[in-house]
Design a protein around this motif. Sequence first.
Motif, short mmCIF file in Angstrom:
data_model
loop_
_atom_site.label_atom_id
_atom_site.label_comp_id
_atom_site.label_asym_id
_atom_site.label_seq_id
_atom_site.Cartn_x
_atom_site.Cartn_y
_atom_site.Cartn_z
N GLY A 178 -5.63 10.13 3.28
CA GLY A 178 -5.95 8.89 3.43
C GLY A 178 -5.80 8.15 2.06
O GLY A 178 -6.08 6.99 1.89
N ASP A 179 -4.89 8.97 1.31
CA ASP A 179 -4.54 8.20 -0.13
C ASP A 179 -3.14 7.79 -0.12
O ASP A 179 -2.15 8.12 -0.06
CB ASP A 179 -4.50 9.55 -1.34
N PHE A 180 -3.18 6.15 -0.04
CA PHE A 180 -2.01 5.46 -0.11
C PHE A 180 -1.40 5.20 -1.36
O PHE A 180 -0.13 4.95 -1.58
CB PHE A 180 -2.15 4.02 0.30
N GLY A 181 -1.88 5.64 -2.54
CA GLY A 181 -1.45 5.89 -3.74
C GLY A 181 -0.67 4.53 -4.28
O GLY A 181 -1.49 3.37 -3.87
N LYS A 182 0.26 4.55 -4.97
CA LYS A 182 0.95 3.32 -5.51
C LYS A 182 1.93 2.81 -4.36
O LYS A 182 2.62 3.68 -3.66
CB LYS A 182 1.68 3.62 -6.67
N PRO A 183 1.96 1.27 -4.31
CA PRO A 183 2.79 0.62 -3.25
C PRO A 183 4.29 0.94 -3.55
O PRO A 183 4.98 1.06 -2.40
CB PRO A 183 2.41 -0.60 -3.58
N GLU A 184 4.62 1.08 -4.76
CA GLU A 184 6.27 1.35 -4.87
C GLU A 184 7.06 0.56 -4.15
O GLU A 184 7.90 1.31 -3.52
CB GLU A 184 6.41 2.88 -5.00
N GLY A 185 7.24 -0.56 -4.27
CA GLY A 185 8.13 -1.61 -3.70
C GLY A 185 7.79 -1.76 -2.14
O GLY A 185 8.55 -2.55 -1.39
N ARG A 186 6.60 -1.46 -1.67
CA ARG A 186 6.19 -1.78 -0.25
C ARG A 186 4.92 -2.31 -0.14
O ARG A 186 4.08 -2.11 0.78
CB ARG A 186 6.23 -0.35 0.42
N ARG A 187 4.60 -3.42 -1.10
CA ARG A 187 3.38 -3.81 -1.09
C ARG A 187 3.02 -4.76 0.10
O ARG A 187 1.95 -4.48 0.56
CB ARG A 187 3.17 -4.93 -2.25
N ASN A 243 -9.19 1.31 -4.31
CA ASN A 243 -8.11 1.98 -4.74
C ASN A 243 -7.02 2.44 -3.91
O ASN A 243 -6.21 3.40 -4.07
CB ASN A 243 -8.43 3.37 -5.56
N ARG A 244 -6.88 1.78 -2.77
CA ARG A 244 -6.12 2.10 -1.55
C ARG A 244 -6.18 3.35 -0.97
O ARG A 244 -5.52 4.07 -0.64
CB ARG A 244 -4.63 1.84 -2.03
N HIS A 245 -7.46 3.64 -1.01
CA HIS A 245 -7.97 5.25 -0.46
C HIS A 245 -8.69 4.80 0.89
O HIS A 245 -9.75 4.07 0.86
CB HIS A 245 -8.74 5.73 -1.49
N LEU A 246 -8.31 5.35 2.02
CA LEU A 246 -9.04 5.27 3.18
C LEU A 246 -10.18 6.41 3.39
O LEU A 246 -9.87 7.53 3.12
CB LEU A 246 -8.01 5.55 4.50
N ALA A 304 0.00 -3.75 2.61
CA ALA A 304 -1.15 -4.71 2.59
C ALA A 304 -1.52 -4.97 3.96
O ALA A 304 -2.60 -5.19 4.61
CB ALA A 304 -0.73 -5.99 2.00
N ARG A 305 -0.20 -5.18 4.91
CA ARG A 305 -0.36 -5.33 6.43
C ARG A 305 -1.07 -4.03 7.09
O ARG A 305 -2.05 -4.31 7.88
CB ARG A 305 0.75 -5.52 6.98
N GLN A 306 -0.57 -2.84 6.78
CA GLN A 306 -1.12 -1.55 7.22
C GLN A 306 -2.78 -1.63 6.92
O GLN A 306 -3.57 -1.37 7.78
CB GLN A 306 -0.61 -0.51 6.65
N LEU A 307 -3.25 -1.86 5.55
CA LEU A 307 -4.35 -1.48 5.27
C LEU A 307 -5.47 -2.66 5.78
O LEU A 307 -6.53 -2.61 6.32
CB LEU A 307 -4.60 -1.84 3.76
#
Length: 126
Positions: free
Chosen positions: A69-78, A98-101, A82-85
């Motif tokens: 569940g660790d989405f890490g850094k968005p790296e160009g897919r912010r 920290n974008r961790h599910l 954001a939509r997925q989360l």
Amino acid sequence: MSGNSLAYANMKRALFAAVRAIPPGRVVEMRTLAAALNIPPRHAAFILSKLTAEEAEVIPAHRVVPKAGDFGKPEGRREALARQLAWLRAEGHEVRANRHLALAATRLWQPDDRHRSTIWADEEEG
């Protein structure tokens, strides 16, 4: 992996069927889903990243999450992240700052593994 090959089309069809089967409120790790389909996780991720607008309306790809569940850094897919989360939160999942599910075992879904031994290059259409 060619987008025009029969193997790719069959793999995509099986992946879409599996993702459509994920119940609301549940998630599956990309690696678990890919293993059940006998495809590399990067192939599954590539196929899901190329959803058309029409496919995205009926295929709940937001329920397929990265390892632990660790989405890490968005790296160009912010925007996509954001939509997925947001969709995951709407389904009752806890997403930490920290974008961790927070993956609760009761929320993890196990895909049908009938394709675990499929050799996609040898598959016939249908």
